[in-house]
Write a protein that holds these residues in place. Structure first.
Motif, PDB file in Angstrom:
ATOM      1  N   GLY A  66      15.117  11.412  55.727  1.00  0.00           N
ATOM      2  CA  GLY A  66      16.329  10.787  55.208  1.00  0.00           C
ATOM      3  C   GLY A  66      16.105  10.287  53.800  1.00  0.00           C
ATOM      4  N   ARG A  67      17.075   9.547  53.293  1.00  0.00           N
ATOM      5  CA  ARG A  67      16.982   9.035  51.931  1.00  0.00           C
ATOM      6  C   ARG A  67      15.764   8.120  51.800  1.00  0.00           C
ATOM      7  N   GLY A  68      14.919   8.443  50.842  1.00  0.00           N
ATOM      8  CA  GLY A  68      13.744   7.639  50.593  1.00  0.00           C
ATOM      9  C   GLY A  68      12.524   7.994  51.422  1.00  0.00           C
ATOM     10  N   THR A  69      12.664   8.911  52.387  1.00  0.00           N
ATOM     11  CA  THR A  69      11.493   9.347  53.156  1.00  0.00           C
ATOM     12  C   THR A  69      10.457   9.936  52.211  1.00  0.00           C
ATOM     13  N   ILE A  95       5.628  11.219  56.075  1.00  0.00           N
ATOM     14  CA  ILE A  95       5.303  12.530  56.646  1.00  0.00           C
ATOM     15  C   ILE A  95       4.236  13.162  55.777  1.00  0.00           C
ATOM     16  N   ALA A  96       3.158  13.627  56.403  1.00  0.00           N
ATOM     17  CA  ALA A  96       2.124  14.382  55.705  1.00  0.00           C
ATOM     18  C   ALA A  96       2.063  15.764  56.341  1.00  0.00           C
ATOM     19  N   SER A  97       2.186  16.804  55.530  1.00  0.00           N
ATOM     20  CA  SER A  97       2.356  18.138  56.090  1.00  0.00           C
ATOM     21  C   SER A  97       1.399  19.155  55.489  1.00  0.00           C
ATOM     22  N   CYS A  98       1.161  20.189  56.279  1.00  0.00           N
ATOM     23  CA  CYS A  98       0.447  21.388  55.842  1.00  0.00           C
ATOM     24  C   CYS A  98       0.935  22.507  56.747  1.00  0.00           C
ATOM     25  N   VAL A  99       1.775  23.367  56.215  1.00  0.00           N
ATOM     26  CA  VAL A  99       2.439  24.388  57.031  1.00  0.00           C
ATOM     27  C   VAL A  99       1.905  25.772  56.656  1.00  0.00           C
ATOM     28  N   GLY A 100       1.267  26.427  57.615  1.00  0.00           N
ATOM     29  CA  GLY A 100       0.774  27.775  57.390  1.00  0.00           C
ATOM     30  C   GLY A 100      -0.459  27.849  56.519  1.00  0.00           C
ATOM     31  N   LEU A 127       2.737  13.785  61.217  1.00  0.00           N
ATOM     32  CA  LEU A 127       2.080  14.933  60.614  1.00  0.00           C
ATOM     33  C   LEU A 127       2.881  16.172  60.965  1.00  0.00           C
ATOM     34  N   LEU A 128       3.081  17.042  59.996  1.00  0.00           N
ATOM     35  CA  LEU A 128       3.814  18.293  60.209  1.00  0.00           C
ATOM     36  C   LEU A 128       2.852  19.437  59.916  1.00  0.00           C
ATOM     37  N   ILE A 129       2.553  20.223  60.941  1.00  0.00           N
ATOM     38  CA  ILE A 129       1.533  21.269  60.810  1.00  0.00           C
ATOM     39  C   ILE A 129       2.087  22.589  61.324  1.00  0.00           C
ATOM     40  N   GLY A 130       1.929  23.657  60.532  1.00  0.00           N
ATOM     41  CA  GLY A 130       2.339  24.992  60.955  1.00  0.00           C
ATOM     42  C   GLY A 130       1.117  25.818  61.291  1.00  0.00           C
ATOM     43  N   GLU A 131       1.085  26.390  62.492  1.00  0.00           N
ATOM     44  CA  GLU A 131      -0.093  27.130  62.952  1.00  0.00           C
ATOM     45  C   GLU A 131       0.303  28.229  63.935  1.00  0.00           C
ATOM     46  N   PRO A 132      -0.218  29.450  63.772  1.00  0.00           N
ATOM     47  CA  PRO A 132       0.046  30.517  64.759  1.00  0.00           C
ATOM     48  C   PRO A 132      -0.794  30.301  66.019  1.00  0.00           C
ATOM     49  N   TYR A 133      -0.418  30.995  67.095  1.00  0.00           N
ATOM     50  CA  TYR A 133      -1.233  31.001  68.306  1.00  0.00           C
ATOM     51  C   TYR A 133      -1.072  32.351  68.996  1.00  0.00           C
ATOM     52  N   TRP A 134      -2.050  32.689  69.825  1.00  0.00           N
ATOM     53  CA  TRP A 134      -1.998  33.951  70.567  1.00  0.00           C
ATOM     54  C   TRP A 134      -1.039  33.823  71.745  1.00  0.00           C
ATOM     55  N   GLN A 135      -0.146  34.817  71.892  1.00  0.00           N
ATOM     56  CA  GLN A 135       0.739  34.840  73.057  1.00  0.00           C
ATOM     57  C   GLN A 135       0.118  35.602  74.211  1.00  0.00           C
ATOM     58  N   GLU A 136      -0.854  36.425  73.927  1.00  0.00           N
ATOM     59  CA  GLU A 136      -1.609  37.124  74.959  1.00  0.00           C
ATOM     60  C   GLU A 136      -3.018  37.327  74.420  1.00  0.00           C
TER      61      GLU A 136
END
Length: 245
Positions: free
Chosen positions: A78-81, A150-155, A180-189
């Motif tokens: 939001g505003r100021g985040t 919020i501290a992020s690292c996506v991909g 924390l906002l983190i983007g990460e792949p994972y194995w589906q099989e």
């Protein structure tokens, strides 16, 4: 931990697209890992190749603009985040959140090309006074302690040698009740031995294993949002084309 409200039945080369995962900090010992990003490389790819592969992309992860807005809403931006984004690429998440929600942000990226693009975009969107993009190594960047909601690292969890190390890089920057906002792949099989070797033995895991990594890092899962499958395919196809040059 709250269970994900979104489940994917899709897959691409046995892997799910990157999910931005929001986790809440717990009290505990903070042990900082050493990242593996060495001069001129981005994970296992040279920086120039990475810049070429992403030349036509404004968002450098498999997201649409609508999904970036969805993640922002889920994270209650939001505003100021105050938002920190390590390995921010062209800064689209920070810039669009600033425009849409009124947030403020700091982004860090090792690519001069991406930093220039991010700063130009901030000016175009009229948020240059809200978003600061710094050229630097996300591994060694030292944010003001507790300065961000919020501290992020996506991909880009290679900056911390994986999820746990990236959490340790982000943790000091967040407020005591921050996200924390983190983007990460994972194995589906289960992956083939060839796929496992190509992407790094043990570097990625399945979804239960990924959740275990968050738990082991003393975080509480809040939400998961599935990335765009078609954007993931675009990235894979373009990177494969570069490999074949």
């Amino acid at each position: 931990a709250y269970p994900s409200r979104r489940r994917s039945s899709y897959g691409h080369r046995c892997m799910a697209p990157i999910r931005p995962v929001i986790v809440r900090l717990q009290d505990g010992i903070d042990i900082r890992w050493t990242a593996s990003m060495l001069g001129g490389t981005v994970g296992d790819m040279s920086l120039p190749l990475h810049e070429i592969a992403e030349a036509s992309h404004r968002i450098l992860d498999p997201f649409t603009d609508a999904q970036l807005m969805e993640v922002g809403a889920v994270a209650h931006v939001g505003r100021g985040t105050r938002v920190l984004d390590l390995a921010c690429g062209k800064g689209e998440m920070l810039n669009r959140w600033a425009q849409e929600f009124g947030s403020r942000g700091v982004g860090v990226d090792i690519s001069e090309v991406f930093v220039a693009a991010a700063r130009s975009r901030a000016k175009k969107l009229g948020v240059a006074d809200q978003v600061v993009i710094e050229h630097g190594d996300a591994q060694t960047f030292e944010p003001e302690p507790g300065a961000f909601d919020i501290a992020s690292c996506v991909g880009a969890t290679w900056v911390g040698n994986g999820v746990a190390g990236t959490i340790d890089l982000l943790r000091p920057a967040a407020t005591s009740n921050g996200l924390l906002l983190i983007g990460e792949p994972y194995w589906q099989e289960p992956p083939s031995p060839e796929a496992e070797r190509a992407l790094g033995d043990g570097e990625f895991t399945d979804l239960p294993g990924l959740l275990d990594r968050f738990k082991a890092a003393r975080t509480d899962l809040v939400e998961m949002v599935l990335a765009a499958l078609n954007r993931s395919e675009e990235h894979t196809s373009e990177l494969q084309s570069l490999t074949n040059l």
